[in-house]
Design a protein around this motif. Structure first.
Motif, PDB file in Angstrom:
ATOM      1  N   ARG A 190     -16.759  -2.065  22.514  1.00 21.96           N
ATOM      2  CA  ARG A 190     -17.021  -2.201  21.080  1.00 21.96           C
ATOM      3  C   ARG A 190     -16.852  -3.651  20.679  1.00 21.96           C
ATOM      4  O   ARG A 190     -16.482  -4.511  21.490  1.00 21.96           O
ATOM      5  CB  ARG A 190     -16.021  -1.340  20.276  1.00 21.96           C
ATOM      6  CG  ARG A 190     -16.020   0.129  20.629  1.00 21.96           C
ATOM      7  CD  ARG A 190     -17.075   0.915  19.899  1.00 21.96           C
ATOM      8  NE  ARG A 190     -16.870   0.899  18.463  1.00 21.96           N
ATOM      9  CZ  ARG A 190     -15.992   1.694  17.817  1.00 21.96           C
ATOM     10  NH1 ARG A 190     -15.243   2.546  18.494  1.00 21.96           N
ATOM     11  NH2 ARG A 190     -15.879   1.635  16.509  1.00 21.96           N
ATOM     12  N   ASN A 191     -17.099  -3.932  19.399  1.00 22.74           N
ATOM     13  CA  ASN A 191     -16.846  -5.273  18.868  1.00 22.74           C
ATOM     14  C   ASN A 191     -16.114  -5.156  17.541  1.00 22.74           C
ATOM     15  O   ASN A 191     -16.461  -5.793  16.558  1.00 22.74           O
ATOM     16  CB  ASN A 191     -18.155  -6.046  18.685  1.00 22.74           C
ATOM     17  CG  ASN A 191     -17.917  -7.518  18.386  1.00 22.74           C
ATOM     18  OD1 ASN A 191     -16.899  -8.077  18.807  1.00 22.74           O
ATOM     19  ND2 ASN A 191     -18.814  -8.148  17.667  1.00 22.74           N
ATOM     20  N   ALA A 192     -15.104  -4.287  17.515  1.00 19.78           N
ATOM     21  CA  ALA A 192     -14.338  -4.058  16.293  1.00 19.78           C
ATOM     22  C   ALA A 192     -13.674  -5.352  15.831  1.00 19.78           C
ATOM     23  O   ALA A 192     -13.071  -6.064  16.620  1.00 19.78           O
ATOM     24  CB  ALA A 192     -13.274  -2.989  16.534  1.00 19.78           C
ATOM     25  N   PHE A 193     -13.809  -5.631  14.562  1.00 22.22           N
ATOM     26  CA  PHE A 193     -13.207  -6.820  13.953  1.00 22.22           C
ATOM     27  C   PHE A 193     -13.472  -8.090  14.748  1.00 22.22           C
ATOM     28  O   PHE A 193     -12.667  -9.009  14.785  1.00 22.22           O
ATOM     29  CB  PHE A 193     -11.697  -6.622  13.745  1.00 22.22           C
ATOM     30  CG  PHE A 193     -11.386  -6.052  12.397  1.00 22.22           C
ATOM     31  CD1 PHE A 193     -11.555  -4.716  12.137  1.00 22.22           C
ATOM     32  CD2 PHE A 193     -10.957  -6.867  11.372  1.00 22.22           C
ATOM     33  CE1 PHE A 193     -11.302  -4.175  10.891  1.00 22.22           C
ATOM     34  CE2 PHE A 193     -10.693  -6.344  10.114  1.00 22.22           C
ATOM     35  CZ  PHE A 193     -10.865  -4.985   9.871  1.00 22.22           C
ATOM     36  N   TYR A 194     -14.641  -8.115  15.386  1.00 21.09           N
ATOM     37  CA  TYR A 194     -15.076  -9.312  16.109  1.00 21.09           C
ATOM     38  C   TYR A 194     -14.010  -9.826  17.065  1.00 21.09           C
ATOM     39  O   TYR A 194     -13.789 -11.029  17.202  1.00 21.09           O
ATOM     40  CB  TYR A 194     -15.486 -10.395  15.125  1.00 21.09           C
ATOM     41  CG  TYR A 194     -16.630  -9.982  14.231  1.00 21.09           C
ATOM     42  CD1 TYR A 194     -17.891  -9.718  14.757  1.00 21.09           C
ATOM     43  CD2 TYR A 194     -16.454  -9.840  12.856  1.00 21.09           C
ATOM     44  CE1 TYR A 194     -18.942  -9.319  13.940  1.00 21.09           C
ATOM     45  CE2 TYR A 194     -17.508  -9.435  12.038  1.00 21.09           C
ATOM     46  CZ  TYR A 194     -18.743  -9.180  12.589  1.00 21.09           C
ATOM     47  OH  TYR A 194     -19.774  -8.776  11.787  1.00 21.09           O
ATOM     48  N   GLY A 195     -13.324  -8.902  17.717  1.00 25.29           N
ATOM     49  CA  GLY A 195     -12.332  -9.280  18.717  1.00 25.29           C
ATOM     50  C   GLY A 195     -11.055  -9.844  18.136  1.00 25.29           C
ATOM     51  O   GLY A 195     -10.222 -10.369  18.865  1.00 25.29           O
ATOM     52  N   GLY A 196     -10.877  -9.720  16.838  1.00 20.87           N
ATOM     53  CA  GLY A 196      -9.647 -10.203  16.199  1.00 20.87           C
ATOM     54  C   GLY A 196      -9.823 -11.482  15.425  1.00 20.87           C
ATOM     55  O   GLY A 196      -8.875 -11.978  14.819  1.00 20.87           O
ATOM     56  N   ASN A 197     -11.033 -12.069  15.436  1.00 20.89           N
ATOM     57  CA  ASN A 197     -11.332 -13.187  14.546  1.00 20.89           C
ATOM     58  C   ASN A 197     -11.726 -12.587  13.194  1.00 20.89           C
ATOM     59  O   ASN A 197     -12.829 -12.073  13.028  1.00 20.89           O
ATOM     60  CB  ASN A 197     -12.480 -14.046  15.092  1.00 20.89           C
ATOM     61  CG  ASN A 197     -12.025 -14.960  16.208  1.00 20.89           C
ATOM     62  OD1 ASN A 197     -10.864 -14.967  16.577  1.00 20.89           O
ATOM     63  ND2 ASN A 197     -12.946 -15.730  16.756  1.00 20.89           N
ATOM     64  N   CYS A 198     -10.818 -12.633  12.256  1.00 20.96           N
ATOM     65  CA  CYS A 198     -10.981 -11.897  11.003  1.00 20.96           C
ATOM     66  C   CYS A 198     -11.491 -12.804   9.894  1.00 20.96           C
ATOM     67  O   CYS A 198     -10.844 -13.805   9.546  1.00 20.96           O
ATOM     68  CB  CYS A 198      -9.654 -11.278  10.575  1.00 20.96           C
ATOM     69  SG  CYS A 198      -8.978 -10.141  11.800  1.00 20.96           S
ATOM     70  N   LYS A 199     -12.643 -12.455   9.326  1.00 16.39           N
ATOM     71  CA  LYS A 199     -13.201 -13.217   8.212  1.00 16.39           C
ATOM     72  C   LYS A 199     -12.274 -13.167   7.000  1.00 16.39           C
ATOM     73  O   LYS A 199     -11.525 -12.213   6.814  1.00 16.39           O
ATOM     74  CB  LYS A 199     -14.547 -12.626   7.783  1.00 16.39           C
ATOM     75  CG  LYS A 199     -15.664 -12.739   8.757  1.00 16.39           C
ATOM     76  CD  LYS A 199     -16.942 -12.166   8.160  1.00 16.39           C
ATOM     77  CE  LYS A 199     -16.864 -10.673   7.933  1.00 16.39           C
ATOM     78  NZ  LYS A 199     -18.140 -10.119   7.416  1.00 16.39           N
ATOM     79  N   ILE A 200     -12.390 -14.199   6.171  1.00 18.25           N
ATOM     80  CA  ILE A 200     -11.705 -14.168   4.874  1.00 18.25           C
ATOM     81  C   ILE A 200     -12.613 -13.352   3.962  1.00 18.25           C
ATOM     82  O   ILE A 200     -13.412 -13.869   3.187  1.00 18.25           O
ATOM     83  CB  ILE A 200     -11.474 -15.593   4.321  1.00 18.25           C
ATOM     84  CG1 ILE A 200     -10.875 -16.490   5.399  1.00 18.25           C
ATOM     85  CG2 ILE A 200     -10.577 -15.536   3.086  1.00 18.25           C
ATOM     86  CD1 ILE A 200      -9.578 -16.009   5.992  1.00 18.25           C
ATOM     87  N   ASP A 201     -12.496 -12.057   4.103  1.00 14.47           N
ATOM     88  CA  ASP A 201     -13.433 -11.100   3.519  1.00 14.47           C
ATOM     89  C   ASP A 201     -12.685 -10.193   2.548  1.00 14.47           C
ATOM     90  O   ASP A 201     -11.648  -9.620   2.897  1.00 14.47           O
ATOM     91  CB  ASP A 201     -14.060 -10.285   4.655  1.00 14.47           C
ATOM     92  CG  ASP A 201     -15.214  -9.413   4.212  1.00 14.47           C
ATOM     93  OD1 ASP A 201     -15.057  -8.679   3.220  1.00 14.47           O
ATOM     94  OD2 ASP A 201     -16.268  -9.427   4.878  1.00 14.47           O
ATOM     95  N   ILE A 202     -13.237 -10.035   1.351  1.00 13.40           N
ATOM     96  CA  ILE A 202     -12.590  -9.222   0.319  1.00 13.40           C
ATOM     97  C   ILE A 202     -12.453  -7.769   0.764  1.00 13.40           C
ATOM     98  O   ILE A 202     -11.504  -7.079   0.383  1.00 13.40           O
ATOM     99  CB  ILE A 202     -13.390  -9.305  -1.009  1.00 13.40           C
ATOM    100  CG1 ILE A 202     -13.335 -10.730  -1.570  1.00 13.40           C
ATOM    101  CG2 ILE A 202     -12.845  -8.321  -2.034  1.00 13.40           C
ATOM    102  CD1 ILE A 202     -11.942 -11.229  -1.933  1.00 13.40           C
ATOM    103  N   ASN A 203     -13.361  -7.278   1.580  1.00 15.17           N
ATOM    104  CA  ASN A 203     -13.267  -5.905   2.063  1.00 15.17           C
ATOM    105  C   ASN A 203     -12.305  -5.755   3.234  1.00 15.17           C
ATOM    106  O   ASN A 203     -11.665  -4.712   3.389  1.00 15.17           O
ATOM    107  CB  ASN A 203     -14.650  -5.399   2.497  1.00 15.17           C
ATOM    108  CG  ASN A 203     -15.559  -5.121   1.328  1.00 15.17           C
ATOM    109  OD1 ASN A 203     -16.236  -6.031   0.846  1.00 15.17           O
ATOM    110  ND2 ASN A 203     -15.594  -3.897   0.839  1.00 15.17           N
TER     111      ASN A 203
END
Length: 319
Positions: A190-203
């Motif tokens: 899978r590619n959940a949460f882009y491997g742990g690089n988390c966007k500064i995303d309101i959601n």
């Protein structure tokens, strides 16, 4: 430190109309770009709305031009976003890229009266060899770089000049859980949460994490944070297809989160909220500001828990 709110305006599913995903009007009230504009404007801020002009192939040009015109009339920034139908931007032939960029610029110009100066490829699928093509259409900034996600992973959180184009990256941080997420992805393919690089995303983030990570960027000397939203950030689009009642569709928690974060930024010393257009004007017209931005820290914060729990569980187990 500059903060830019970028909003990708697109339909998450071909069965959901462009206007439903972008304007998102339900029972006479707007829960899409109009509400995002309202929340930002209340504090004197403006956002940069990246319009998916590739959507005209599915939903028609009038729907896309109408969305551009709506945002432009509210004096917010409109820039170019392209999700090619059935493909990724970086995999298109050069002539196809040019055709889509030409069409996209025409649509943005028709709706706003201005040509776009910035571009973001759908799903961040931009590559380095495509950058010179952007210049041919008067585009001076690319906003597709998301480290380890985009094929164009050439910077972390710092603005960089690549082949004459400003590369404005998708801001991200790392979770303490990131090694676990990377391991989960490798096992599950899978590619959940882009491997742990988390966007500064309101959601993606909770309000405590948004504030905490912002302060870490500021203290580290980063010059810019790009905050991420979608036009449908306030709605559960999957529920629209099920004809669910309004209270099941609207994400009131995310609406309140954006309001709280905007209020935090308004009162945070050392922070200036600008649009992509304003940011480009600043660094293009001031050698001092340009030098400061381009030489700033390229810091990636690590946070013990800044994520929205429901979003994490959904990403890991239900997609």
């Amino acid at each position: 430190m500059y903060v830019i709110f970028t909003i990708d305006c697109e339909s998450p599913d071909d069965s959901i109309g462009f206007e439903e995903s972008v304007i998102a009007s339900f029972q006479g009230k707007e829960y899409g770009v109009g509400l995002i504009c309202d929340i930002l404007e209340e504090k004197g801020f403006y956002g940069s709305f990246f319009i998916d002009t590739g959507a005209e192939e599915i939903f028609g040009e009038d729907a896309v031009v109408g969305a551009v015109n709506y945002i432009a009339k509210r004096n917010h920034d409109v820039q170019l976003h392209i999700h090619p139908n059935g493909n990724e931007f970086c995999f298109l032939a050069d002539n196809e890229k040019r055709e889509m960029l030409k069409k996209g610029c025409e649509i943005i110009g028709k709706g706003s009266g201005e040509s776009p100066k910035a571009f973001r490829a759908g799903s961040y699928m931009m590559d380095e060899k495509s950058i010179p093509i952007l210049r041919d259409f008067g585009i001076i900034a690319d906003c597709s770089n998301f480290l380890s996600v985009s094929p164009l992973s050439i910077t972390k959180n710092r603005v960089k000049i690549v082949d004459g184009i400003y590369e404005i990256p998708v801001s991200f941080y790392r979770l303490i859980l990131s090694p676990f997420i990377s391991f989960f992805n490798s096992v599950s393919k899978r590619n959940a949460f882009y491997g742990g690089n988390c966007k500064i995303d309101i959601n993606w983030m909770n309000i405590h994490g948004l504030k905490r990570v912002c302060k870490k960027f500021l203290l580290a000397g980063n010059s810019l944070i790009v905050v991420f939203l979608h036009s449908f950030s306030f709605i559960k689009w999957e529920m629209i297809k099920n004809n669910a009642p309004l209270h099941s569709i609207i994400r009131e928690d995310v609406i309140e989160r954006l309001k709280s974060f905007v209020n935090f930024l308004k009162n945070e010393k050392g922070v200036e909220v600008v649009t992509v257009k304003e940011f480009l004007n600043l660094i293009s017209n001031s050698e001092e500001i340009s030098k400061k931005v381009l030489s700033a820290a390229d810091y990636v914060p690590i946070d013990f828990w800044g994520i929205d729990g429901k979003q994490l569980v959904s990403s890991l187990f239900f997609r």
